[in-house]
Design an enzyme around this catalytic site. Sequence first.
Site, PDB file in Angstrom:
ATOM      1  N   GLY A  14      -8.390 -18.613  17.349  1.00 12.40           N
ATOM      2  CA  GLY A  14      -8.335 -17.295  17.983  1.00 12.40           C
ATOM      3  C   GLY A  14      -6.995 -16.627  17.764  1.00 12.40           C
ATOM      4  N   GLY A  17      -6.433 -12.862  18.015  1.00 11.23           N
ATOM      5  CA  GLY A  17      -6.733 -12.242  19.303  1.00 11.23           C
ATOM      6  C   GLY A  17      -5.496 -11.832  20.080  1.00 11.23           C
ATOM      7  N   GLN A  18      -5.737 -11.317  21.278  1.00 11.06           N
ATOM      8  CA  GLN A  18      -4.648 -10.750  22.086  1.00 11.06           C
ATOM      9  C   GLN A  18      -3.544 -11.774  22.368  1.00 11.06           C
ATOM     10  OE1 GLN A  18      -5.497 -10.012  26.203  1.00 11.06           O
ATOM     11  NE2 GLN A  18      -3.850  -8.512  26.435  1.00 11.06           N
ATOM     12  N   ASP A  59     -14.475 -21.031  11.602  1.00 14.09           N
ATOM     13  CA  ASP A  59     -15.255 -20.734  12.793  1.00 14.09           C
ATOM     14  C   ASP A  59     -15.270 -21.975  13.679  1.00 14.09           C
ATOM     15  OD1 ASP A  59     -17.105 -20.006  14.686  1.00 14.09           O
ATOM     16  OD2 ASP A  59     -18.465 -19.072  13.242  1.00 14.09           O
ATOM     17  N   TYR A 149     -19.341 -16.153  30.732  1.00 19.79           N
ATOM     18  CA  TYR A 149     -17.947 -16.517  30.411  1.00 19.79           C
ATOM     19  C   TYR A 149     -17.385 -17.449  31.480  1.00 19.79           C
ATOM     20  CZ  TYR A 149     -12.875 -15.681  29.793  1.00 19.79           C
ATOM     21  OH  TYR A 149     -11.522 -15.814  29.624  1.00 19.79           O
ATOM     22  N   LYS A 153     -16.172 -21.426  31.378  1.00 18.99           N
ATOM     23  CA  LYS A 153     -14.791 -21.814  31.706  1.00 18.99           C
ATOM     24  C   LYS A 153     -14.782 -22.978  32.704  1.00 18.99           C
ATOM     25  CE  LYS A 153     -12.618 -19.482  28.867  1.00 18.99           C
ATOM     26  NZ  LYS A 153     -11.810 -20.145  27.851  1.00 18.99           N
ATOM     27  N   ILE A 179      -4.438 -10.376  31.096  1.00 21.89           N
ATOM     28  CA  ILE A 179      -3.165 -10.365  30.372  1.00 21.89           C
ATOM     29  C   ILE A 179      -2.901  -8.964  29.823  1.00 21.89           C
ATOM     30  CG2 ILE A 179      -1.817 -11.402  28.500  1.00 21.89           C
ATOM     31  CD1 ILE A 179      -2.565 -13.411  30.746  1.00 21.89           C
TER      32      ILE A 179
HETATM   33  N1  SER Z   1      -9.254 -11.190  30.718  1.00 18.64           N
HETATM   34  C1  SER Z   1     -10.467 -11.928  30.900  1.00 18.64           C
HETATM   35  C2  SER Z   1     -11.627 -11.044  31.016  1.00 18.64           C
HETATM   36  O1  SER Z   1     -11.460  -9.976  31.540  1.00 18.64           O
HETATM   37  C3  SER Z   1     -10.374 -12.797  32.119  1.00 18.64           C
HETATM   38  O2  SER Z   1      -9.924 -14.044  31.738  1.00 18.64           O
HETATM   39  O3  SER Z   1     -12.687 -11.410  30.658  1.00 18.64           O
END
Ligand code: SER
Length: 322
Positions: A14, A17-18, A59, A149, A153, A179
């Site tokens: 990743g 990514g951010q 991937d 999601y 987690k 974040i």
């Molecule tokens: N930044 C994430 C989201 O909004 C939360 O972990 O899905």
Amino acid sequence: MSGSDDMKHILVTGAVGQIGSELTMELRKLHGNENVVAMGRKTKPSDLLGNSGPFEFGDVVDKSSLERIVKDHDIDTIYHMAAILSGDGEKNPQLAYNVNMNGLYNVLELAREKEMTRVMVPSSIAAFGPTTPKENTPQETILKPTTMYGLTKVAGELLADYYFKRFQVDVRGLRYPGIISSETLPGGGTTDYAVEIFYEAIKNKKYNCFVREDTVLPMMYMPDCINATIDLMNADVNKLVHHSDFNLGALSFSAGQLAAEIRKHIPEFTVTYEPDFRQAIADSWPRTIDDSAARAEWGWKPTYGLEKMTVDMIEKLSKKLL
Ligand code: SER
């Protein structure tokens, strides 16, 4: 084992990514450019990321591609940042399950098979749900999320702890809040509004926000996120009571409070509020976090408050966008 001497060849999944993009650059500073391999699935890396050290397309759901990269670069440490976030996960729950569960399983299995030194597996405030206490959310609490999601987690935290106990794979993880960052845009999350709002304030002086004005969520500025991630990975394992599920707090504010803080610097900035499907996700998450376990076990301490973060974001983004 403590310290970072035993982490010689690092893979960041990743990495485009951010968080991954900034984390990779910081790890390259600490461990040497050539020792930190950035891995992305499809998106082309920035010139900075692509040219400063090794980059591999791969991937996480394809174990053989991961295995090849691990073998080619003699990887002993993985920062597993690849994931589908909350908003995108509700649009495509099957994809979120596949990437977040099978991708993690592949990483953990490879770490076990290759007897890797350490693995970072991020969790999130999304691990909490509507029945979790919302204020000062405890370390040990109800974990009944209502998003795909979030449930990946929770399962990921449990799986990571299982690998630690059963196979002695040194897996560590944090429950990241939203974040906020100025380098790479987040994608597909519910807390993304808190980044978009800065871009729009600077470019257009107006923003249409997808959560209500009174929506309070836990957040954190990127420099604190990077420090937390690296500090936990370097912590003495003998001092850790927890491993994969550290609560992590820094800032908590409402969308309206953030807008007001930005307005101190851009007085003509206006915000409209038009909540979409992500409002329900935000409403199911905590408002503030008790992170005393992280503070006690590995010395976590955030450095950015709302004011300081806002000043820094506006300064950095103004340079980039204007
Ligand atoms: N930044 C994430 C989201 O909004 C939360 O972990 O899905």
